[in-house]
Motif scaffolding. Structure first.
Motif, PDB file in Angstrom:
ATOM      1  N   PRO A  77      64.700 -75.039 -21.572  1.00  0.00           N
ATOM      2  CA  PRO A  77      64.345 -76.170 -20.557  1.00  0.00           C
ATOM      3  C   PRO A  77      63.540 -77.583 -21.065  1.00  0.00           C
ATOM      4  CG  PRO A  77      64.830 -74.193 -19.420  1.00  0.00           C
ATOM      5  CD  PRO A  77      65.183 -73.780 -21.228  1.00  0.00           C
ATOM      6  N   GLU A  78      63.195 -78.144 -20.161  1.00  0.00           N
ATOM      7  CA  GLU A  78      62.665 -79.344 -20.541  1.00  0.00           C
ATOM      8  C   GLU A  78      61.161 -78.687 -20.737  1.00  0.00           C
ATOM      9  OE1 GLU A  78      61.681 -83.512 -18.650  1.00  0.00           O
ATOM     10  OE2 GLU A  78      63.565 -82.796 -18.907  1.00  0.00           O
ATOM     11  N   GLU A  79      61.096 -77.845 -18.918  1.00  0.00           N
ATOM     12  CA  GLU A  79      59.960 -77.132 -19.002  1.00  0.00           C
ATOM     13  C   GLU A  79      59.423 -76.247 -19.123  1.00  0.00           C
ATOM     14  OE1 GLU A  79      62.236 -76.915 -17.138  1.00  0.00           O
ATOM     15  OE2 GLU A  79      62.437 -78.709 -15.482  1.00  0.00           O
ATOM     16  N   TYR A  81      59.528 -76.490 -22.845  1.00  0.00           N
ATOM     17  CA  TYR A  81      58.858 -77.995 -23.617  1.00  0.00           C
ATOM     18  C   TYR A  81      57.673 -78.517 -23.348  1.00  0.00           C
ATOM     19  CZ  TYR A  81      62.913 -77.899 -26.891  1.00  0.00           C
ATOM     20  OH  TYR A  81      63.648 -77.428 -27.606  1.00  0.00           O
ATOM     21  N   GLN A  82      57.691 -78.988 -22.049  1.00  0.00           N
ATOM     22  CA  GLN A  82      56.304 -79.899 -21.525  1.00  0.00           C
ATOM     23  C   GLN A  82      55.411 -78.488 -21.469  1.00  0.00           C
ATOM     24  OE1 GLN A  82      58.236 -81.014 -17.657  1.00  0.00           O
ATOM     25  NE2 GLN A  82      58.218 -82.230 -18.869  1.00  0.00           N
ATOM     26  N   GLY A  83      55.775 -77.371 -21.205  1.00  0.00           N
ATOM     27  CA  GLY A  83      54.294 -76.018 -21.434  1.00  0.00           C
ATOM     28  C   GLY A  83      54.367 -76.000 -22.307  1.00  0.00           C
ATOM     29  N   MET A  84      54.913 -75.683 -23.287  1.00  0.00           N
ATOM     30  CA  MET A  84      54.264 -76.235 -24.920  1.00  0.00           C
ATOM     31  C   MET A  84      53.448 -77.010 -25.827  1.00  0.00           C
ATOM     32  SD  MET A  84      55.129 -77.380 -28.331  1.00  0.00           S
ATOM     33  CE  MET A  84      56.626 -78.811 -28.008  1.00  0.00           C
TER      34      MET A  84
END
Length: 106
Positions: A77-79, A81-84
């Motif tokens: 999920p895109e989220e 990647y954002q968290g990474m």
């Protein structure tokens, strides 16, 4: 020895032709720390995910492996990647605050 010299080991980006081209283009090369898996998102985040998701599977052809890896990457999920990227920023900040010394606990 200056800190810039310690941070920039010889490499392709230091070749005369490269540095001349960068100068001609008005691009300033910035010093950076040596490669560190603790600061490389693929090493601390993406590769472990891929290993976990593909563990135990065998592939006879590189094309099959490539297809499986691409398929797995599409399911993240895109989220996530954002968290990474948020975690990466924290790691970079820790590196800067520790004056590029080794740190643990992330």
């Amino acid at each position: 020895m200056s800190s810039d010299q310690r941070l920039a080991p010889p490499g392709p980006h230091k070749a005369r032709a490269t540095t001349q081209s960068l100068q001609e283009l008005g691009i300033q090369a910035l010093p950076h720390p040596a490669y560190s898996p603790d600061l490389a998102p693929c090493d601390f985040w993406l590769f472990p995910i891929g290993k976990d998701r593909l563990a135990g599977r065998k592939f006879d052809r590189i094309q099959d492996l490539t297809k499986a890896v691409n398929s797995e990457l599409q399911t993240i999920p895109e989220e996530d990647y954002q968290g990474m990227f948020r975690k990466w920023q924290i790691r970079l900040k820790c590196c800067i605050e520790s004056h590029r010394e080794y740190f643990e606990g992330l």
